[in-house]
Design a protein around this motif. Structure first.
Motif: not given
Length: 243
Positions: A114-116, A119-124
């Motif tokens: 979820t964290s990764e 970071k990459q997409n700006g959403v969960k």
């Protein structure tokens, strides 16, 4: 046992193809690391098989993420990762409410992914996205997401008398064992035996049974504040004797 060059070649192949068979060859090659670290932490109240399972989960996650082109050796990269996962498992295992091992390991990977993703997409990520990425059923992902709700350790809670407020971190069971600072276990046991009966009881209830300060106070018939002061005094006494 592969050479570093052979392993790095497979890591590059896996990053390009995401072939599970390639990943499994790498996991098998480095499984000895999980075995060594699981044995290192066994005999401390948790079965070796449980520790090996946790270590193996961490190893798999590490293989999936490792990039040999960043200049690190995999053994250097994975050892602190596996060690950290095992220590996290010990912290959760020591709580009064036991977390099922499978849920714990899945939840750890869910939080990491979820964290990764964020970071990459700006959403969960959605439950479906997590299930597809990690290879778990959606029902298990949901259970892992729900098993623990984060609470601020600075949140205020009422003291035993109901008249004042104390930070939650001062009342709950300790998530970190202050005795991890002492490397000589035998000397530590010797110094603990020198404590008076009340101090020994505090140590037993807090660090062997995982009771909160409030719970210890109720058992011993004293206030939470008394337990807190006694705990600090005991730790300082042991540090002075050993360090």
């Amino acid at each position: 046992m592969m050479t570093t060059e052979e392993a790095n070649g497979l890591f590059r192949e896996y990053r390009a193809t995401r072939d599970v068979a390639v990943r499994n060859r790498l996991v098998e090659n480095y499984l000895f690391i999980a075995e060594i670290l699981a044995k290192k932490f066994s005999g401390r109240g948790v079965e070796y098989d449980d520790l090996f399972q946790v270590a193996s989960e961490a190893l798999i996650a590490g293989v999936e993420k490792f990039d040999p082109d960043l200049g690190n050796q995999f053994t250097t990269y994975i050892t602190p990762t596996v060690t950290g996962m095992i220590k996290n498992y010990f912290r959760d295992y020591s709580r009064s409410v036991r977390i099922p091992r499978r849920i714990y390991t899945v939840a750890a990977r869910v939080r990491e992914e979820t964290s990764e993703f964020y970071k990459q997409n700006g959403v969960k990520p959605t439950v479906r996205q997590l299930a597809q990425k990690l290879g778990y059923p959606e029902e298990l992902i949901v259970e892992a997401l729900e098993f623990r709700s984060p609470v601020s350790l600075d949140a205020g809670v009422k003291s035993d008398d109901g008249l004042s407020e104390t930070a939650l971190k001062d009342v709950i069971s300790s998530d970190t064992n202050v005795f991890e600072d002492f490397e000589d276990a035998e000397s530590l046991r010797t110094e603990i035996e020198k404590l008076d009966p009340t101090e020994k009881q505090v140590i037993k209830l807090r660090y062997l049974q995982g009771k909160s300060q409030s719970e210890v106070g109720k058992i011993m018939g004293v206030s939470q504040m008394f337990v807190s002061r006694a705990e600090r005094k005991i730790v300082e006494k042991l540090k002075e004797a050993l360090l």
